[in-house]
Design a protein around this motif. Structure first.
Motif, PDB file in Angstrom:
ATOM      1  N   PHE A 130       0.809  -1.214   0.000  1.00 56.08           N
ATOM      2  CA  PHE A 130       0.000   0.000   0.000  1.00 56.08           C
ATOM      3  C   PHE A 130       0.850   1.275   0.000  1.00 56.08           C
ATOM      4  CE2 PHE A 130      -3.401  -2.847   1.691  1.00 56.08           C
ATOM      5  CZ  PHE A 130      -4.355  -2.581   0.716  1.00 56.08           C
ATOM      6  N   THR A 131       2.122   1.154   0.340  1.00 55.91           N
ATOM      7  CA  THR A 131       2.973   2.348   0.348  1.00 55.91           C
ATOM      8  C   THR A 131       3.170   2.903  -1.058  1.00 55.91           C
ATOM      9  OG1 THR A 131       5.020   1.041   0.206  1.00 55.91           O
ATOM     10  CG2 THR A 131       4.188   1.561   2.414  1.00 55.91           C
ATOM     11  N   ASN A 132       2.843   2.107  -2.078  1.00 56.06           N
ATOM     12  CA  ASN A 132       2.969   2.572  -3.462  1.00 56.06           C
ATOM     13  C   ASN A 132       1.779   3.425  -3.897  1.00 56.06           C
ATOM     14  OD1 ASN A 132       5.412   1.101  -3.897  1.00 56.06           O
ATOM     15  ND2 ASN A 132       4.212  -0.767  -4.158  1.00 56.06           N
ATOM     16  N   THR A 133       0.766   3.519  -3.068  1.00 52.37           N
ATOM     17  CA  THR A 133      -0.450   4.255  -3.414  1.00 52.37           C
ATOM     18  C   THR A 133      -0.138   5.724  -3.710  1.00 52.37           C
ATOM     19  OG1 THR A 133      -1.782   2.801  -2.001  1.00 52.37           O
ATOM     20  CG2 THR A 133      -2.743   4.927  -2.605  1.00 52.37           C
ATOM     21  N   GLN A 134      -0.770   6.234  -4.779  1.00 47.51           N
ATOM     22  CA  GLN A 134      -0.607   7.641  -5.147  1.00 47.51           C
ATOM     23  C   GLN A 134      -1.909   8.435  -5.056  1.00 47.51           C
ATOM     24  OE1 GLN A 134       1.316   6.211  -8.889  1.00 47.51           O
ATOM     25  NE2 GLN A 134       2.748   7.903  -8.525  1.00 47.51           N
ATOM     26  N   GLY A 135      -2.996   7.743  -4.789  1.00 48.99           N
ATOM     27  CA  GLY A 135      -4.280   8.424  -4.648  1.00 48.99           C
ATOM     28  C   GLY A 135      -5.332   7.478  -4.097  1.00 48.99           C
ATOM     29  N   LEU A 136      -6.284   8.022  -3.329  1.00 51.54           N
ATOM     30  CA  LEU A 136      -7.373   7.244  -2.745  1.00 51.54           C
ATOM     31  C   LEU A 136      -8.672   7.588  -3.471  1.00 51.54           C
ATOM     32  CD1 LEU A 136      -6.579   7.861   1.049  1.00 51.54           C
ATOM     33  CD2 LEU A 136      -5.813   5.933  -0.365  1.00 51.54           C
ATOM     34  N   VAL A 137      -9.388   6.558  -3.899  1.00 50.38           N
ATOM     35  CA  VAL A 137     -10.668   6.766  -4.584  1.00 50.38           C
ATOM     36  C   VAL A 137     -11.776   6.069  -3.796  1.00 50.38           C
ATOM     37  CG1 VAL A 137     -12.035   6.262  -6.649  1.00 50.38           C
ATOM     38  CG2 VAL A 137      -9.674   7.019  -6.879  1.00 50.38           C
ATOM     39  N   PRO A 138     -12.627   6.820  -3.124  1.00 51.54           N
ATOM     40  CA  PRO A 138     -13.759   6.191  -2.431  1.00 51.54           C
ATOM     41  C   PRO A 138     -14.802   5.726  -3.441  1.00 51.54           C
ATOM     42  CG  PRO A 138     -13.893   8.581  -2.246  1.00 51.54           C
ATOM     43  CD  PRO A 138     -12.590   8.280  -2.914  1.00 51.54           C
ATOM     44  N   VAL A 139     -15.439   4.591  -3.163  1.00 48.82           N
ATOM     45  CA  VAL A 139     -16.503   4.105  -4.037  1.00 48.82           C
ATOM     46  C   VAL A 139     -17.642   5.120  -3.999  1.00 48.82           C
ATOM     47  CG1 VAL A 139     -18.226   2.300  -4.415  1.00 48.82           C
ATOM     48  CG2 VAL A 139     -15.884   1.684  -3.745  1.00 48.82           C
ATOM     49  N   PRO A 140     -18.030   5.682  -5.148  1.00 47.88           N
ATOM     50  CA  PRO A 140     -19.063   6.721  -5.122  1.00 47.88           C
ATOM     51  C   PRO A 140     -20.467   6.148  -4.974  1.00 47.88           C
ATOM     52  CG  PRO A 140     -18.337   6.337  -7.373  1.00 47.88           C
ATOM     53  CD  PRO A 140     -17.480   5.474  -6.491  1.00 47.88           C
ATOM     54  N   LEU A 141     -21.345   6.940  -4.386  1.00 45.21           N
ATOM     55  CA  LEU A 141     -22.775   6.634  -4.343  1.00 45.21           C
ATOM     56  C   LEU A 141     -23.470   7.408  -5.457  1.00 45.21           C
ATOM     57  CD1 LEU A 141     -23.762   6.836  -0.550  1.00 45.21           C
ATOM     58  CD2 LEU A 141     -23.535   4.772  -1.936  1.00 45.21           C
ATOM     59  N   HIS A 142     -24.607   6.890  -5.892  1.00 42.45           N
ATOM     60  CA  HIS A 142     -25.417   7.670  -6.818  1.00 42.45           C
ATOM     61  C   HIS A 142     -25.915   8.907  -6.074  1.00 42.45           C
ATOM     62  CE1 HIS A 142     -28.928   8.788  -9.291  1.00 42.45           C
ATOM     63  NE2 HIS A 142     -28.243   8.258 -10.283  1.00 42.45           N
ATOM     64  N   PRO A 143     -25.971  10.074  -6.740  1.00 41.74           N
ATOM     65  CA  PRO A 143     -26.399  11.300  -6.057  1.00 41.74           C
ATOM     66  C   PRO A 143     -27.720  11.174  -5.308  1.00 41.74           C
ATOM     67  CG  PRO A 143     -25.521  11.835  -8.209  1.00 41.74           C
ATOM     68  CD  PRO A 143     -25.558  10.338  -8.127  1.00 41.74           C
ATOM     69  N   ALA A 144     -28.669  10.430  -5.866  1.00 40.35           N
ATOM     70  CA  ALA A 144     -29.961  10.268  -5.182  1.00 40.35           C
ATOM     71  C   ALA A 144     -29.794   9.489  -3.888  1.00 40.35           C
ATOM     72  CB  ALA A 144     -30.959   9.566  -6.101  1.00 40.35           C
ATOM     73  N   ARG A 145     -28.963   8.451  -3.896  1.00 36.36           N
ATOM     74  CA  ARG A 145     -28.722   7.658  -2.684  1.00 36.36           C
ATOM     75  C   ARG A 145     -27.962   8.490  -1.653  1.00 36.36           C
ATOM     76  NH1 ARG A 145     -28.381   2.202  -1.603  1.00 36.36           N
ATOM     77  NH2 ARG A 145     -30.124   2.112  -3.070  1.00 36.36           N
TER      78      ARG A 145
END
Length: 259
Positions: free
Chosen positions: A135-150
């Motif tokens: 994980f030390t190679n990570t360059q960015g975190l992307v959270p799983v998005p929700l649909h705007p309505a949810r």
């Protein structure tokens, strides 16, 4: 001086003599005497429980634990059935299995809107992040998005809350707007693997490919069940040039049968 000043002074004096009880976010126990968890994030009992999980055999790819009661494997476990066909991400890891106190914490955050839980949960995820050198190679975190309505209905995206804290702790950028969920999908619960795949087809869109291209990305979510959601998201990120994908979640479902 105002009455408010004297009230604050009295409260500070009382807390100095009688330190307030710090509550474990997982079991509700007292964390004041915990020496096992950095910063006393959880009580001693829960810290030892999580340490035990870290020693359990799990799928080398998705991190799914063997069925409860299976015991320690004599040899390193093989890939689980879901990972044998291949995954679009390199590795997935979680704090522990989606059961008991970890499952309760997820439910309180997600369904009972206990947003304060995001920070201690993310701090435990940060410990897992540091445990695995990959994980030390990570360059960015992307959270799983929700649909705007949810997201409007819930009031927040639990994956984004977790990612923000992880970003603070690790110093990594959180790419919240890089990916959007453009199609609202029915719940995945109760669906077969193929039905889950079909359900999520076309659900994600990478809106900021320039922030992802050429980078190693770690996807952040609360729970890893079959991995269908993060697999779809991983495919979208790879198509715009992400050089590597990893996954970090708070909990992961146990395998239902021996690997």
């Amino acid at each position: 001086m105002s009455a408010l000043f004297w009230n604050d002074l009295l409260r500070a004096a009382l807390e100095l003599v009688f330190p307030p009880r710090r509550v474990c976010p997982l079991c509700g126990g007292d964390t004041r005497d915990s020496q096992d968890s950095p910063g006393g994030a959880v009580c001693g009992y829960c810290s030892r429980l999580l340490a035990g999980y870290a020693g359990e055999p799990a799928c080398p790819c998705c991190g799914a634990f063997l069925p409860s009661g299976a015991g320690q494997a004599a040899e390193p476990p093989a890939l689980c059935p879901d990972c044998r066909p291949g995954r679009p991400f390199a590795i997935a890891r979680a704090v522990g299995p989606y059961e008991e106190m970890l499952r309760d914490a997820v439910h309180r955050l997600k369904y009972y809107r206990a947003r304060w839980l995001a920070r201690p949960m993310a701090m435990l995820m940060a410990e897992t992040f540091r445990r695995y050198a990959v994980f030390t190679n990570t360059q960015g975190l992307v959270p799983v998005p929700l649909h705007p309505a949810r997201e409007r209905w819930r009031g927040f995206n639990q994956s984004a809350l977790l990612a923000r804290v992880l970003g603070e702790v690790t110093g990594l950028p959180v790419l919240e707007r890089a990916v959007a969920r453009i199609r609202e999908t029915p719940p995945q619960t109760g669906l077969t693997r193929q039905e889950r795949m079909n359900n999520l087809a076309g659900a994600f869109l990478v809106r900021e490919p320039e922030r992802v291209s050429g980078k190693i990305i770690t996807i952040i979510d609360d729970v890893f069940t079959t991995g269908t959601t993060v697999s779809h998201l991983s495919q979208e990120l790879r198509q715009v040039g992400a050089s590597g994908i990893m996954v970090l979640t708070f909990a992961v479902a146990r395998q239902t049968k021996r690997m």
